[in-house]
Structure formats: structure tokens, C-alpha cells
Scaffold this motif. Structure first.
Motif, PDB file in Angstrom:
ATOM      1  N   VAL A  40       0.896  -1.063  -0.090  1.00 27.89           N
ATOM      2  CA  VAL A  40       0.046   0.119   0.097  1.00 27.89           C
ATOM      3  C   VAL A  40       0.873   1.155  -0.112  1.00 27.89           C
ATOM      4  O   VAL A  40       0.608   2.320  -0.728  1.00 27.89           O
ATOM      5  CB  VAL A  40      -1.054   0.119   1.019  1.00 27.89           C
ATOM      6  CG1 VAL A  40      -1.725   1.444   1.301  1.00 27.89           C
ATOM      7  CG2 VAL A  40      -1.952  -1.061   0.944  1.00 27.89           C
ATOM      8  N   ALA A  41       1.822   1.457   0.686  1.00 23.74           N
ATOM      9  CA  ALA A  41       2.795   2.433   0.982  1.00 23.74           C
ATOM     10  C   ALA A  41       3.686   2.376  -0.829  1.00 23.74           C
ATOM     11  O   ALA A  41       3.722   3.875  -0.817  1.00 23.74           O
ATOM     12  CB  ALA A  41       4.117   2.215   1.945  1.00 23.74           C
ATOM     13  N   ILE A  42       4.015   1.549  -1.165  1.00 26.58           N
ATOM     14  CA  ILE A  42       4.273   1.901  -2.593  1.00 26.58           C
ATOM     15  C   ILE A  42       3.544   2.212  -3.638  1.00 26.58           C
ATOM     16  O   ILE A  42       3.901   3.206  -4.595  1.00 26.58           O
ATOM     17  CB  ILE A  42       5.330   0.520  -3.131  1.00 26.58           C
ATOM     18  CG1 ILE A  42       6.424   0.042  -2.319  1.00 26.58           C
ATOM     19  CG2 ILE A  42       5.561   0.502  -4.682  1.00 26.58           C
ATOM     20  CD1 ILE A  42       7.067  -1.324  -2.437  1.00 26.58           C
ATOM     21  N   LEU A  43       2.229   1.986  -3.588  1.00 28.64           N
ATOM     22  CA  LEU A  43       1.306   2.282  -4.586  1.00 28.64           C
ATOM     23  C   LEU A  43       0.996   3.829  -4.112  1.00 28.64           C
ATOM     24  O   LEU A  43       0.669   4.478  -5.166  1.00 28.64           O
ATOM     25  CB  LEU A  43       0.063   1.496  -4.368  1.00 28.64           C
ATOM     26  CG  LEU A  43       0.086   0.039  -4.855  1.00 28.64           C
ATOM     27  CD1 LEU A  43      -1.272  -0.792  -4.595  1.00 28.64           C
ATOM     28  CD2 LEU A  43       0.289   0.178  -6.465  1.00 28.64           C
ATOM     29  N   ALA A  44       0.810   4.039  -2.783  1.00 25.68           N
ATOM     30  CA  ALA A  44       0.782   5.413  -2.487  1.00 25.68           C
ATOM     31  C   ALA A  44       1.539   6.503  -2.900  1.00 25.68           C
ATOM     32  O   ALA A  44       1.426   7.726  -3.498  1.00 25.68           O
ATOM     33  CB  ALA A  44       0.463   5.600  -0.945  1.00 25.68           C
ATOM     34  N   VAL A  45       2.766   5.863  -3.093  1.00 30.05           N
ATOM     35  CA  VAL A  45       4.063   6.841  -3.442  1.00 30.05           C
ATOM     36  C   VAL A  45       4.032   6.912  -4.890  1.00 30.05           C
ATOM     37  O   VAL A  45       4.281   8.042  -5.571  1.00 30.05           O
ATOM     38  CB  VAL A  45       5.279   6.193  -3.118  1.00 30.05           C
ATOM     39  CG1 VAL A  45       6.520   6.687  -3.722  1.00 30.05           C
ATOM     40  CG2 VAL A  45       5.775   6.282  -1.682  1.00 30.05           C
ATOM     41  N   LEU A  46       3.750   5.892  -5.744  1.00 28.34           N
ATOM     42  CA  LEU A  46       3.595   5.889  -7.222  1.00 28.34           C
ATOM     43  C   LEU A  46       2.407   6.948  -7.555  1.00 28.34           C
ATOM     44  O   LEU A  46       2.482   7.556  -8.555  1.00 28.34           O
ATOM     45  CB  LEU A  46       3.263   4.567  -7.923  1.00 28.34           C
ATOM     46  CG  LEU A  46       4.491   3.435  -7.747  1.00 28.34           C
ATOM     47  CD1 LEU A  46       4.070   2.440  -8.119  1.00 28.34           C
ATOM     48  CD2 LEU A  46       5.813   4.077  -8.503  1.00 28.34           C
ATOM     49  N   LEU A  47       1.245   6.731  -6.890  1.00 22.18           N
ATOM     50  CA  LEU A  47       0.148   7.622  -7.150  1.00 22.18           C
ATOM     51  C   LEU A  47       0.613   9.014  -7.051  1.00 22.18           C
ATOM     52  O   LEU A  47       0.263  10.048  -7.753  1.00 22.18           O
ATOM     53  CB  LEU A  47      -1.167   7.392  -6.359  1.00 22.18           C
ATOM     54  CG  LEU A  47      -1.717   6.128  -6.921  1.00 22.18           C
ATOM     55  CD1 LEU A  47      -2.807   5.657  -5.916  1.00 22.18           C
ATOM     56  CD2 LEU A  47      -2.354   6.513  -8.320  1.00 22.18           C
ATOM     57  N   ALA A  49       3.491  10.398  -7.146  1.00 23.41           N
ATOM     58  CA  ALA A  49       4.614  10.876  -8.192  1.00 23.41           C
ATOM     59  C   ALA A  49       3.787  10.866  -9.643  1.00 23.41           C
ATOM     60  O   ALA A  49       4.199  12.109  -9.978  1.00 23.41           O
ATOM     61  CB  ALA A  49       5.554   9.840  -8.210  1.00 23.41           C
ATOM     62  N   PHE A  50       2.700  10.246  -9.828  1.00 17.91           N
ATOM     63  CA  PHE A  50       2.082  10.291 -11.198  1.00 17.91           C
ATOM     64  C   PHE A  50       1.496  11.880 -11.054  1.00 17.91           C
ATOM     65  O   PHE A  50       1.466  12.597 -11.942  1.00 17.91           O
ATOM     66  CB  PHE A  50       1.231   9.320 -11.393  1.00 17.91           C
ATOM     67  CG  PHE A  50       0.404   9.418 -12.499  1.00 17.91           C
ATOM     68  CD1 PHE A  50       0.780   9.206 -13.646  1.00 17.91           C
ATOM     69  CD2 PHE A  50      -1.100   9.738 -12.231  1.00 17.91           C
ATOM     70  CE1 PHE A  50      -0.174   9.278 -14.683  1.00 17.91           C
ATOM     71  CE2 PHE A  50      -1.901   9.932 -13.378  1.00 17.91           C
ATOM     72  CZ  PHE A  50      -1.501   9.909 -14.439  1.00 17.91           C
ATOM     73  N   PHE A  51       0.840  12.129  -9.935  1.00 20.84           N
ATOM     74  CA  PHE A  51      -0.038  13.324  -9.764  1.00 20.84           C
ATOM     75  C   PHE A  51       0.595  14.432  -9.739  1.00 20.84           C
ATOM     76  O   PHE A  51       0.362  15.651 -10.427  1.00 20.84           O
ATOM     77  CB  PHE A  51      -1.136  13.032  -8.652  1.00 20.84           C
ATOM     78  CG  PHE A  51      -2.262  12.235  -8.822  1.00 20.84           C
ATOM     79  CD1 PHE A  51      -3.283  12.450 -10.130  1.00 20.84           C
ATOM     80  CD2 PHE A  51      -2.597  11.178  -8.118  1.00 20.84           C
ATOM     81  CE1 PHE A  51      -4.358  11.594 -10.214  1.00 20.84           C
ATOM     82  CE2 PHE A  51      -3.517  10.399  -8.486  1.00 20.84           C
ATOM     83  CZ  PHE A  51      -4.437  10.726  -9.495  1.00 20.84           C
ATOM     84  N   LEU A  52       1.674  14.428  -9.131  1.00 22.63           N
ATOM     85  CA  LEU A  52       2.902  15.471  -9.096  1.00 22.63           C
ATOM     86  C   LEU A  52       3.343  15.859 -10.588  1.00 22.63           C
ATOM     87  O   LEU A  52       3.485  16.930 -10.914  1.00 22.63           O
ATOM     88  CB  LEU A  52       3.912  15.287  -8.074  1.00 22.63           C
ATOM     89  CG  LEU A  52       3.576  15.489  -6.690  1.00 22.63           C
ATOM     90  CD1 LEU A  52       4.742  15.105  -5.573  1.00 22.63           C
ATOM     91  CD2 LEU A  52       3.211  17.110  -6.328  1.00 22.63           C
ATOM     92  N   GLY A  53       3.855  14.679 -10.943  1.00 23.54           N
ATOM     93  CA  GLY A  53       4.284  14.946 -12.449  1.00 23.54           C
ATOM     94  C   GLY A  53       3.305  15.624 -13.141  1.00 23.54           C
ATOM     95  O   GLY A  53       3.469  16.489 -14.193  1.00 23.54           O
ATOM     96  N   ARG A  54       2.109  15.148 -13.390  1.00 33.41           N
ATOM     97  CA  ARG A  54       0.944  15.727 -14.349  1.00 33.41           C
ATOM     98  C   ARG A  54       0.731  17.039 -13.731  1.00 33.41           C
ATOM     99  O   ARG A  54       0.170  18.052 -14.700  1.00 33.41           O
ATOM    100  CB  ARG A  54      -0.218  15.119 -13.920  1.00 33.41           C
ATOM    101  CG  ARG A  54      -0.314  13.608 -14.477  1.00 33.41           C
ATOM    102  CD  ARG A  54      -0.216  13.576 -16.045  1.00 33.41           C
ATOM    103  NE  ARG A  54      -1.435  13.917 -16.562  1.00 33.41           N
ATOM    104  CZ  ARG A  54      -1.472  14.219 -18.008  1.00 33.41           C
ATOM    105  NH1 ARG A  54      -0.680  13.997 -18.749  1.00 33.41           N
ATOM    106  NH2 ARG A  54      -2.552  14.642 -18.533  1.00 33.41           N
ATOM    107  N   ALA A  55       0.470  17.661 -12.459  1.00 34.88           N
ATOM    108  CA  ALA A  55       0.386  19.141 -11.992  1.00 34.88           C
ATOM    109  C   ALA A  55       1.533  19.967 -12.332  1.00 34.88           C
ATOM    110  O   ALA A  55       1.412  21.016 -12.737  1.00 34.88           O
ATOM    111  CB  ALA A  55       0.203  18.848 -10.604  1.00 34.88           C
ATOM    112  N   THR A  56       2.836  19.365 -12.642  1.00 35.34           N
ATOM    113  CA  THR A  56       3.920  20.209 -12.827  1.00 35.34           C
ATOM    114  C   THR A  56       4.411  20.230 -14.355  1.00 35.34           C
ATOM    115  O   THR A  56       4.991  20.954 -14.853  1.00 35.34           O
ATOM    116  CB  THR A  56       5.059  19.805 -12.041  1.00 35.34           C
ATOM    117  OG1 THR A  56       5.486  18.692 -12.119  1.00 35.34           O
ATOM    118  CG2 THR A  56       4.940  20.074 -10.383  1.00 35.34           C
TER     119      THR A  56
END
Length: 167
Positions: A40-47, A49-56
Motif C-alpha cells: 500500500v505504501a509503494i502504491l501511494a508513493v507511485l500515485l 509521483a504520478f499526480f505531481l508529475g501531471r500537475a507540474t
């Protein structure tokens, strides 16, 4: 047959199990043991990172209008290039090369010591000096006789005075 000289020992058996002992208990439900907290922690970090990448991320490219402008400009430049190449080919076809005997002739001053050489494509002052003097280092003599400051700046069709070889 006990002669009394040796005593009998029983093999050592530990009373407790150690942490590295393997437990023969099968996992519940037949599924392998997974540390779900880590998954769950790995999935949360991946999500995240994905959303931060899309936002920036930037806008993702240029607008369609700007793309069309650049494409039109590219087309115009290609047409200009093709016209220039066609014009150059027509100019080259209409110009006849000078006859071979006209490229090297005595100088017009009539002293017979100097020659006139018409520069051909691929010629360099060093190559011309090698041809006339057998020594490419004498290109300065030709440059001085023709008032050339930069030996790399000769052009096709230029007439060069070839002075006699210095002693």
C-alpha cells in the motif's frame, strides 16, 4: 559392555525454537504471506509521483494554430530552396567551363615568367603551389603576388598570377 571408562551422552536437543527456524504452518487461506502495508505504501508513493508529475507538466506542446503556421513556413522555405537549387543548376548548365588550355597561360605583361591560372572547384592555394612549384609551402608567394590576405578566400573562376618560383 560397559567397562566404566566411557560414559554415554545423549544428543543435544534445544528446549526452545529459534527465530530462524522454519515454521511448517501453511499460510491462512493458502495464499502466500505478503506485507500488505508495504504494498500500500509503494502504491501511494507511485500515485503521488504520478499526480505531481501531471500537475507540474507543461501544456503538452504547441497549439494547433502555431503548428499550422510553422508547417506553412516550412513549406515556403522548402519551395525557396528548391527554386534556388533549380536556378543554380540552370546557371551551371548555361555556363561552359573554360577550355583546359585557357586555365594556364602566359601573363599578359609579356615577360613570359609569370602565368595566369583560373581557379577550379576544389582548388586551394596550397594545391596550386604544389602543382606549379612542387612545394605546397610556397602558397604565400602566390598569395602575395595576387594581394590575397586570407589564403582560404579564393573563388572558382578567379584568375591568379603565378609568379616564377623563388630561388
Amino acid at each position: 559392555m560397559d567397562d566404566g571408562r566411557t560414559e554415554q551422552f545423549e544428543p543435544y536437543q534445544p528446549e526452545t525454537s529459534y527465530d530462524w527456524d522454519y515454521e511448517d504452518e501453511p499460510p491462512k487461506g493458502g495464499a502466500p504471506k505478503i506485507l500488505w502495508g508495504r504494498v500500500v505504501a509503494i502504491l501511494a508513493v507511485l500515485l503521488l509521483a504520478f499526480f505531481l508529475g501531471r500537475a507540474t507538466a507543461g501544456s503538452g506542446g504547441i497549439s494547433q494554430d502555431r503548428f499550422d503556421e510553422l508547417q506553412d513556413e516550412n513549406t515556403q522555405l522548402e519551395q525557396q530552396l528548391n527554386q534556388a537549387l533549380a536556378q543554380q543548376q540552370n546557371d551551371d548548365a548555361t555556363q561552359s567551363p573554360p577550355p583546359d588550355d585557357a586555365t594556364e597561360s602566359p601573363a599578359p605583361d609579356g615577360n613570359g615568367d609569370s602565368e595566369i591560372y583560373v581557379v577550379k572547384p576544389g582548388d586551394t592555394l596550397r594545391g596550386i603551389a604544389e602543382k606549379f612549384y612542387g612545394d605546397a609551402s610556397l602558397d604565400d608567394v602566390i598569395a602575395d603576388a595576387n594581394g590575397i590576405d586570407d589564403p582560404t578566400q579564393i573563388s572558382v573562376g578567379q584568375e591568379l598570377i603565378i609568379p616564377p618560383e623563388p630561388d
